[in-house]
Structure formats: C-alpha cells, structure tokens
Design an enzyme around this catalytic site. Structure first.
Site, PDB file in Angstrom:
ATOM      1  N   HIS A 374      11.710  -6.798  -5.792  1.00 32.41           N
ATOM      2  CA  HIS A 374      10.757  -6.976  -4.692  1.00 32.41           C
ATOM      3  C   HIS A 374       9.337  -7.222  -5.159  1.00 32.41           C
ATOM      4  O   HIS A 374       8.405  -7.037  -4.388  1.00 32.41           O
ATOM      5  CB  HIS A 374      10.722  -5.727  -3.810  1.00 32.41           C
ATOM      6  CG  HIS A 374      11.981  -5.446  -3.075  1.00 32.41           C
ATOM      7  ND1 HIS A 374      12.197  -5.846  -1.778  1.00 32.41           N
ATOM      8  CD2 HIS A 374      13.112  -4.813  -3.461  1.00 32.41           C
ATOM      9  CE1 HIS A 374      13.395  -5.452  -1.389  1.00 32.41           C
ATOM     10  NE2 HIS A 374      13.972  -4.819  -2.391  1.00 32.41           N
ATOM     11  N   LYS A 565      -0.841  -4.129   6.725  1.00 24.21           N
ATOM     12  CA  LYS A 565       0.016  -4.036   5.544  1.00 24.21           C
ATOM     13  C   LYS A 565      -0.600  -2.978   4.639  1.00 24.21           C
ATOM     14  O   LYS A 565      -1.725  -2.557   4.864  1.00 24.21           O
ATOM     15  CB  LYS A 565       0.104  -5.387   4.826  1.00 24.21           C
ATOM     16  CG  LYS A 565      -1.277  -6.038   4.609  1.00 24.21           C
ATOM     17  CD  LYS A 565      -1.171  -7.438   4.035  1.00 24.21           C
ATOM     18  CE  LYS A 565      -0.856  -8.528   5.052  1.00 24.21           C
ATOM     19  NZ  LYS A 565       0.488  -9.062   4.963  1.00 24.21           N
ATOM     20  N   ARG A 566       0.108  -2.566   3.592  1.00 24.44           N
ATOM     21  CA  ARG A 566      -0.495  -1.640   2.650  1.00 24.44           C
ATOM     22  C   ARG A 566      -1.775  -2.234   2.086  1.00 24.44           C
ATOM     23  O   ARG A 566      -1.932  -3.451   1.984  1.00 24.44           O
ATOM     24  CB  ARG A 566       0.499  -1.310   1.523  1.00 24.44           C
ATOM     25  CG  ARG A 566       1.600  -0.363   1.935  1.00 24.44           C
ATOM     26  CD  ARG A 566       1.065   0.995   2.372  1.00 24.44           C
ATOM     27  NE  ARG A 566       0.619   1.778   1.233  1.00 24.44           N
ATOM     28  CZ  ARG A 566       1.299   2.771   0.673  1.00 24.44           C
ATOM     29  NH1 ARG A 566       2.472   3.142   1.176  1.00 24.44           N
ATOM     30  NH2 ARG A 566       0.822   3.427  -0.357  1.00 24.44           N
ATOM     31  N   LYS A 571      -3.247  -8.255  -1.984  1.00 25.02           N
ATOM     32  CA  LYS A 571      -3.110  -8.696  -0.586  1.00 25.02           C
ATOM     33  C   LYS A 571      -4.433  -9.187  -0.005  1.00 25.02           C
ATOM     34  O   LYS A 571      -4.465  -9.875   0.993  1.00 25.02           O
ATOM     35  CB  LYS A 571      -2.535  -7.564   0.271  1.00 25.02           C
ATOM     36  CG  LYS A 571      -1.106  -7.144  -0.123  1.00 25.02           C
ATOM     37  CD  LYS A 571      -0.608  -6.003   0.748  1.00 25.02           C
ATOM     38  CE  LYS A 571       0.699  -5.394   0.284  1.00 25.02           C
ATOM     39  NZ  LYS A 571       1.878  -6.183   0.706  1.00 25.02           N
ATOM     40  N   THR A 675       7.111  -9.387   5.223  1.00 30.26           N
ATOM     41  CA  THR A 675       8.016  -9.382   6.369  1.00 30.26           C
ATOM     42  C   THR A 675       7.196  -9.270   7.650  1.00 30.26           C
ATOM     43  O   THR A 675       7.633  -9.718   8.702  1.00 30.26           O
ATOM     44  CB  THR A 675       9.020  -8.216   6.287  1.00 30.26           C
ATOM     45  OG1 THR A 675       8.313  -7.023   5.928  1.00 30.26           O
ATOM     46  CG2 THR A 675      10.099  -8.490   5.268  1.00 30.26           C
ATOM     47  N   LYS A 679       7.434 -11.029  11.551  1.00 35.61           N
ATOM     48  CA  LYS A 679       7.317 -10.300  12.816  1.00 35.61           C
ATOM     49  C   LYS A 679       6.256 -10.942  13.705  1.00 35.61           C
ATOM     50  O   LYS A 679       6.460 -11.125  14.910  1.00 35.61           O
ATOM     51  CB  LYS A 679       6.973  -8.824  12.559  1.00 35.61           C
ATOM     52  CG  LYS A 679       8.092  -8.077  11.824  1.00 35.61           C
ATOM     53  CD  LYS A 679       7.639  -6.719  11.265  1.00 35.61           C
ATOM     54  CE  LYS A 679       8.658  -6.219  10.230  1.00 35.61           C
ATOM     55  NZ  LYS A 679       8.154  -5.106   9.408  1.00 35.61           N
TER      56      LYS A 679
HETATM   57  C1  F58 Z   1       7.571  -5.248  -0.807  1.00 37.35           C
HETATM   58  N1  F58 Z   1       7.532  -4.217  -1.820  1.00 37.35           N
HETATM   59  C2  F58 Z   1       6.921  -6.529  -1.264  1.00 37.35           C
HETATM   60  N2  F58 Z   1       7.384  -2.016  -2.474  1.00 37.35           N
HETATM   61  O1  F58 Z   1       5.603  -6.301  -1.692  1.00 37.35           O
HETATM   62  C3  F58 Z   1       6.937  -7.504  -0.081  1.00 37.35           C
HETATM   63  O2  F58 Z   1       6.439  -8.752  -0.484  1.00 37.35           O
HETATM   64  C4  F58 Z   1       8.352  -7.660   0.422  1.00 37.35           C
HETATM   65  O3  F58 Z   1       8.372  -8.396   1.603  1.00 37.35           O
HETATM   66  C5  F58 Z   1       8.990  -6.312   0.697  1.00 37.35           C
HETATM   67  O4  F58 Z   1       8.916  -5.487  -0.439  1.00 37.35           O
HETATM   68  C6  F58 Z   1      10.456  -6.423   1.090  1.00 37.35           C
HETATM   69  O5  F58 Z   1      11.134  -7.219   0.157  1.00 37.35           O
HETATM   70  C7  F58 Z   1       7.364  -2.929  -1.467  1.00 37.35           C
HETATM   71  O6  F58 Z   1       7.240  -2.602  -0.302  1.00 37.35           O
HETATM   72  C8  F58 Z   1       7.203  -0.692  -2.335  1.00 37.35           C
HETATM   73  O7  F58 Z   1       6.796  -0.201  -1.307  1.00 37.35           O
HETATM   74  C9  F58 Z   1       7.561   0.179  -3.523  1.00 37.35           C
HETATM   75  C10 F58 Z   1       7.649   1.634  -3.141  1.00 37.35           C
HETATM   76  C11 F58 Z   1       7.929   2.529  -4.336  1.00 37.35           C
HETATM   77  C12 F58 Z   1       6.946   2.343  -5.450  1.00 37.35           C
HETATM   78  C13 F58 Z   1       6.823   0.897  -5.831  1.00 37.35           C
HETATM   79  C14 F58 Z   1       6.559  -0.034  -4.633  1.00 37.35           C
END
Ligand code: F58
Length: 828
Positions: A374, A565-566, A571, A675, A679
């Site tokens: 991811h 988003k985070r 970003k 994602t 949405k």
């Molecule tokens: C996200 N990763 C990607 N990681 O950043 C985003 O582009 C993508 O759409 C999404 O995954 C789904 O594929 C992400 O959310 C985390 O939250 C991890 C949590 C645990 C620590 C490392 C990051």
C-alpha cells in the site's frame, strides 16, 4: 478447549433452524421491548439512551442471526476455497446504519421506535464507531469484507480487537491533543465473545533440536504465553441473506501464567503479569506511514496471525483434511506487511506440529499467501531488527533464515556472479542494522504481489521491487482499490441515492457500473436541478452537524472544497493552505475584488500521528489561518475555513456527500491509490488532483473535461529530483508565491509571533521534500479554472453527474472480482 458440538439433539425443537423475528412494525417494537427488559434488565420508562441503543442493536442483530448461522452451516457443509483476509486494521465505522440497510429494516425500525416515543436518529447517534484503523488501509479492509459478503464469497476477516482504536483528536489552542478512544466503554452490542474458543500463543524462549525417527527437528519452547479470545462480528451482505464473519482477537493472560506467579506468593506481581499479556491488544498504533518498530507492535502482529492460522487449521477446516492441499481451502491475503509473520508461522505449524519436511511445508506455504503493498515511500517498508525477532520469535527467525538461504541460492543460480543483486534482494538487510525486510519475505513467499492502483503497481515493479519483478514478472499484478457503495453512497447520501433509483431503477448498489445509465441525464435540465437540490440538502445537513458537533458555522451556499485524509507531508495539506493564504492575500491587498472570487468554504479533516512533529505543526498552522480568516471582515462571505477535529468514518459519511470539490493533491508518485478520491467522485464532487494513484484512473474514466488535473507528472518529479530541486529558487522566482509565503511567515496568522509559523515555512523554503512549491503555480492556475467553471452551474452540474455516472468501476465489488480472478481463484 472447544472441540465443536458434542451433543446430538434428540428434540426436533433443537434441530429446527433459528427463527426470524417478524418484519412488522409491531413485531419489531415487541422484539425491542423484550431486549430492553430481558437483555438490559430495564423498563422502557426507566431506560437510558444507552440502554435503548444497546437493546436496539441487539434487536437488529436478531434479524441477521438466522442468516449468519445459515451462512456458516452452508459453508461448513460445502467446503470450498475461502479468503482469509489478514489485516491489523478494520476501520469499520458505525454498525447500526449498515445493519439496518443490509436487512432493509430502516423504515420498520423508525416507525416501531416512533410508536414507543423514541427516535431512531438519536439512537444511531449514540453509537461510538469502532475506529480500529488508521486510515485508507484499514477502511479498505472494511470495504472488502462488505463486498465479499455482498457477493457471497466465503471469507473470514481476521484482525485485532483493540481496546482503544485510533485516538480521538481534539484541538487546544489550535494544536492537536490526543484523547484515548474508549469505544467499548458503553458496551459492544455487535461483538460476540467466545472465551471458550480461546487460542494459546507463545512468545520468547528458545529452540532446541530433537531427533525423531532418525530425523533432526527443531522445537520451540516459548517462555510465555497469552490467550487470544475471539470476538465475532457480523459482516452482512447487502439484502442477500448472507452474513460473513469478522473474527477479532483480544489478548488475555493464561491462567497457568497467573497461577505460577501467584503461587510464588507475589499477588501484586501476578496481577501485573496479567496486564503485560493483555497489553497486546490494548491499543492501535496510530502511525500513519512510518512504522516505529516497537516490540509491542511485533507482538500484536504475531499474536493475531498465530491465533488466526490456528483457528483456521484447527477449527474452520474440515476435520481430517490433508494439509498438503491447504491451498485448496484457503488463500490468506496479507494486507500490507503487518501480517507477514504468518508465513514463518505456517511453516512452523506444518513442520513442528504436523511433521512436514521443509520442502513439503514450503510447497504448501508458498501457495497460501498473497501480498498487497500500500505504499511507495521507502521509509514505510517495515523491517524488524533481527535481535528483536530472535528474542521474541526464535523459531521464526530460524525459519526466515532458511527461507532466505534457499531463496538466495535461487537468485545466485539465475544471476551468477551478481552479489550486489543478492544483497538487494536478501530478506535480511545488514545496514543500518541487521533486520528482516518484511516486504521481501512476503514477495518471496507470496503467490502474487499487488499494488492498489495502476500507477502504483507499475512503480512497485519498476522502483520498489525491481529485482523481484525481473526474477518473477508474473508474480506482480494490479488491483485498483474500490469503496463500498452501500456505505459511501446509499447510506451516506440518501438524497442522491433516491434520485438515482428514481432515474435508473433499483439494483445499482450491487451493480455499480449501471450508473452509466445516468449519463444521458447530464443533458436533462430537470435532472440537473434535482441533482443540485440533493447536493444543497447535503450541505444543509453538514452545516447543521458542524454547529452541534464542533460549534463551527459555515455559510449556506458557498462551494465546499474538501481535503480530508491523514496529515502527511506527501499529501501536501500545505499546498492547499498556500492556495488559501494566497487568495486571502490578494483580496486584502486589493489585488482582486472580493466579489470576483467564488465563495468557498475550505474544509480540512486530518489526524497527525502523535509523534510526527511536522504534521502537528501543519495542523497548528491550518487552525491559525482558519481563525484569522474567519475573523477577518474583509473576506467575510467569501472565504471561510473549517477544520472540525477528529475526522473519522462517521464524519466522512456526512461531509463527502456535501462536497463540491475534492482535493487529491499529493506529489505524483507518492499516493499509492487513495480511496477518498473515489468516494468524492461517486458523490458528485469534481476533483482537483495530480496525476497520482487512482486519480489517474478516475480522470481516464470521467474525462479530462470533468477533472482538474495539475502539477508535475511522476517522470518529471523524478527528473527534477535527479537534477536537484531548489525550493527557495522557486519562491524567489514567483511573486504571488512569495507574497503568500511571506504573509504566512509574517506572524499575521499567529498573533504576531513569526516563530510559530517558522517550522512549516522554513521546511518549505529549504527542504520541501515533496515539492510543494514546485507545483504551486500550476495549482493556483488550475484553481482559477475551478472558480470560472463553478460560476457556470449548469456546466459544473453536468460534469458532476458524469463523475457519478462514470465511476461505477470504483466499487469494491469490482476490486473483489479482480482479486478473485487475478489472485485468489485464478483457475476458475
Ligand atoms: C494507504 N495506506 C495508502 N497505510 O496511503 C493509500 O494511498 C491507499 O489508498 C490505502 O492505503 C488503501 O490501499 C495506509 O493507509 C496505513 O495507514 C498504515 C497503518 C500502519 C502503519 C503504516 C501505515
């Protein structure tokens, strides 16, 4: 230990399937009152709102129960290959609305409660969402299990029942303060605990070699154990009579462990030992993309996969099934590297507990896992220090070493003399410390490796794992992410949903490509009018919510421009901020007339990882800018900034349907997919976005005319990086950027204190790892096009409708079909 049913029912009563409560208003009301008295032990007249909420949840549960038991029975009697989705995170969102939708009980429940003088909305608002995830990755897992249930695909979602999910964000003086999220404190009516089915998991200790029938075997003697207690959650399909299971593990101290210490006479120590064990599922690590490599996190990872594998092999798989054919019954999908320790765990189970030889065990293991990556950020790739793995999981480290040895022998025979390649591909890295590279392990053992959008999968092959894709080109594939239209359109946007159903009929919720049929209506003036009315109604709902939720007032008719988003530098929330500041500066300096600027409300939603200093400084700066702009009469009615705290799934469900403009502005080549972008588009917002992640595919589908593309493309980013990017030179060369930056740095937004803006401003000027300044000009020019286009409401609405009509592809049902065809069941 639980061994399955031990009784053969003799009474026909016991053999009859569990009944379904009546689907009438009166029947529902009766069921609810029974739950209130028999379940909660209170009379309606004496019940609290929470009593009512708990009773209502349990009532709705009853309507799903027969389907749940029936689905489980069907799957047991006709065993087929299942999906074991292994994910450390499930960002579920509230359950009640979804359960009402899945059972189609919304109207009945509403009327039944009304007849008792209660209000369904109030009741739904009582639910604390289970925030068992950080962001996109966790929400994706929740969408996937929803889709699999809706498609009647056998799946168990395995994960962790954190006692505390993602922290609740509050702001104090504009700065983020984290508060623990105690989502369980008022009860967990959706969870079914099964303490009798607890599984034991070992940690620490040592290995020893024993000789059995002349064969040398390794054995693990763990030093301590914990129990994993499964909690089952229903995953209802959409009005299809299917209910799958999400099995989340909660850590509990073993009794033996307690007794041992207890008998040594130290009672207090015995109780403390219990906490150590139970800490394992205590809290979700709130990291966004940089894994911290904490011991407890590795414990969490091993804990849940060990429980899950044992659960599947000992409990779910039919008795006596030949484990040599395990891959005919299960494919474990690894949601990023967090569950990758399952690979050596399966090897260990097969060899040490089932007597397999190495080659036999490897033949099975290398057919049972597939890995989804991811990320593209190198610092996000998990590595675990060899020292730590050896201390916590000594047997697993031996197995990893052996996997690596055999794998590197293959590399050497395929690429003789290429020791640099061997070092790059090794599962063990030497520098900066000896550590296990989890992505390499997953790639070596996985049947398939996939990225989450076309561009991401391409970059994964070319840049992140190029040596692996050279060795095994066919192992790599793409599955573009998707979102569940049940939660994110049907539930979140009732107005638009009704309009869609009125126009193209029912059924689009599970056949989202049918939205295509909306396309001709983009030219229908009356339809456009209704589409706009639905959007305005959503804005009104959001406006009212923000007042009660956050005490924030936003104007009634302004464009809603949302970036949720985070918080992460890649970003580029700061790019959005620079655009806001620049627009503001032009108005207050009289460079543009206020009335020539389209009225906008900029909405931010973002949590920062608690240890991510720069992200927290950015939050502070956004809040500072918001406060200043909102108080400045010179821009009143034109610019406003809203930053509600604690963005979560519940807020997303209200905010996204109200948005006009979706901000997807990461530096090209950094956002794996996104994602939120999907949405927003499916709720009729237009996107301003870079050529990154799934934005690329959204734009391809909706058409260039209906998407605001800006910024460098990924190859240009790479080129600029190579030749040397100097942000201060960009600043010096661009007068409007310079003015915006200078205003930001001046103290204007921070009560005259220049120092408060400095961490962010200085980083942008002298570092700017994600080339924010480099994309500024293109961004503001494109925002000017947005303004102009928005003034033609008919054209804007036409484009918004086409976004909805052309984004059916982004249903997570389609993602699931792709996983099935490309990864899970390729021969079918
Ligand atoms: C996200 N990763 C990607 N990681 O950043 C985003 O582009 C993508 O759409 C999404 O995954 C789904 O594929 C992400 O959310 C985390 O939250 C991890 C949590 C645990 C620590 C490392 C990051």
């Amino acid at each position: 230990d639980y061994e399955g049913p031990r009784i053969t029912p003799t009474s026909p009563l016991a053999a009859a399937p569990v009944g379904r409560p009546p689907r009438t208003v009166e029947g529902f009301a009766r069921e609810f009152l029974r739950e209130l008295s028999f379940g909660e032990g209170v009379a309606l007249s004496r019940s609290s709102r929470n009593d009512q909420y708990l009773a209502l949840s349990r009532t709705i549960r009853h309507y799903l129960m027969a389907d749940w038991l029936e689905t489980a029975r069907r799957r047991r009697e006709q065993p087929t290959k299942m999906v074991g989705y292994l994910s450390a995170e499930y960002l579920l969102g509230r359950q009640m609305g979804n359960a009402l939708l899945a059972t189609d009980l919304g109207e009945i429940a509403k009327e039944a409660l009304q007849s008792l003088g209660l209000d369904l909305k109030t009741m739904r608002a009582q639910e604390v969402e289970p925030g068992l995830g950080n962001g996109g990755l966790g929400r994706l897992a929740a969408c996937f299990v929803d889709s699999l249930a809706t498609m009647d695909v056998p799946c168990i979602g395995y994960g962790i029942r954190y006692e505390y999910g993602i922290f609740r964000q509050t702001f104090e003086g504009g700065r983020q303060v984290e508060v623990p999220d105690s989502w369980l404190h008022l009860g967990d009516p959706w969870g079914f605990p099964h303490p009798d089915r607890a599984v034991q998991v070992g940690f620490g200790g040592r290995t020893e070699t024993v000789t059995e029938d002349g064969v040398e075997r390794s054995r693990w003697i763990p030093e301590w154990n914990v129990l994993g207690v499964p909690y089952h959650y229903m995953v209802p399909g959409y009005q299809n009579g299917v209910v799958n299971t999400l099995r989340l593990w909660s850590a509990k101290a073993t009794q033996e462990f307690d007794l041992q210490v207890f008998n040594s006479g130290d009672y207090a120590q015995a109780v403390r030992a219990q906490t150590t064990a139970e800490n394992i599922s205590k809290v979700l690590y709130p990291e966004d993309s940089t894994p911290q490599g904490r011991e407890l996190r590795l414990q969490q990872q091993y804990f849940f996969v060990a429980c899950s594998l044992k659960d599947f092999i000992d409990r779910t798989l039919e008795k006596g099934f030949d484990l040599h054919r395990l891959d005919e019954r299960i494919i474990f999908q690894l949601n990023d590297t967090h569950p990758v320790i399952a690979i050596p765990e399966l090897m260990r189970l097969l060899m040490d507990e089932h007597g397999f030889a190495w080659d036999e065990a490897w033949a099975v293991t290398s057919r049972c896992f597939a890995y989804t990556c991811h990320t593209l950020l190198p610092e996000a790739l998990e590595v675990w220090p060899v020292e730590l793995v050896g201390r916590l999981l000594p047997r697993h480290l031996e197995i990893i070493y052996r996997i690596n040895e055999e794998f590197l022998a293959d590399v050497r025979s395929q690429f003789p003399g290429d020791e640099l390649r061997v070092r790059r591909m090794s599962i063990i890295q030497d520098h900066p410390e000896r550590a296990v590279r989890m992505a390499n392990l997953a790639t070596v053992a996985g049947v398939k490796v996939n990225g989450v959008a076309e561009l991401h999968s391409q970059l994964l092959r070319d840049k992140v794992l190029p040596d692996f894709s050279a060795m095994w080109p066919d192992k790599f594939t793409n599955v573009t992410n998707g979102i569940t239209p049940r939660r994110f359109v049907r539930l979140a946007n009732p107005g638009l949903s009704q309009l869609i159903t009125d126009t193209i009929g029912v059924g689009w919720e599970t056949r989202l490509e049918r939205l295509e049929a909306l396309e001709p209506f983009a030219e229908d003036e009356e339809f456009r009018e209704r589409f706009r009315a639905a959007k305005q109604a959503n804005k009104d709902r959001l406006r009212k919510l923000l007042v009660v939720r956050d005490g924030i007032e936003i104007p009634e008719h302004a464009m809603i421009d949302a970036m949720v988003k985070r918080l992460h530098e890649y970003k580029r929330q700061t790019l959005k901020l620079l655009h806001i500041v620049s627009t503001y500066q032009q108005i207050i300096d009289g460079e543009v007339a206020k009335d020539d600027v389209v009225a906008r409300t900029f909405v931010f939603g973002a949590k920062a990882a608690p240890g991510y200093q720069m992200a927290k400084e950015i939050i502070f700066l956004i809040n500072s800018v918001a406060e200043t702009i909102n108080a400045d009469e010179r821009v009143q009615g034109t610019l406003s900034v809203a930053f509600p705290a604690n963005y979560n799934v519940t807020l997303a469900n209200r905010l996204i349907p109200a948005a006009d403009l979706s901000e997807q502005i990461s530096l090209a080549g950094k956002e794996a997919s996104g994602t939120g972008n999907m949405k927003f588009a499916l709720n009729g917002a237009l996107t301003i976005g870079t050529d990154d992640g799934a934005n690329v595919e959204i734009r391809e589908r909706v058409g260039d005319e209906n998407f605001f593309l800006f910024g460098m493309l990924e190859p240009q980013v790479a080129e600029l990086q190579a030749k040397g990017y100097v942000p201060s030179a960009v600043y010096e060369a661009n007068p409007s950027l310079k003015k915006a930056m200078d205003l930001l740095a001046s103290g204007h937004f921070t009560g005259g204190d220049r120092g408060l803006a400095a961490p962010v401003v200085d980083d942008l000027l002298y570092n700017d790892r994600f080339m924010t300044l480099g994309d500024f000009q293109s961004y503001v020019e494109t925002q000017a096009r947005v303004d102009a286009y928005y003034q033609d409401q008919e054209a804007w609405t036409r484009s918004a409708i086409l976004n909805v009509a052309r984004c059916g592809f982004f249903s997570s049902d389609r993602s699931m079909r792709d996983y099935l065809r490309r990864i899970w069941m390729p021969t079918h």
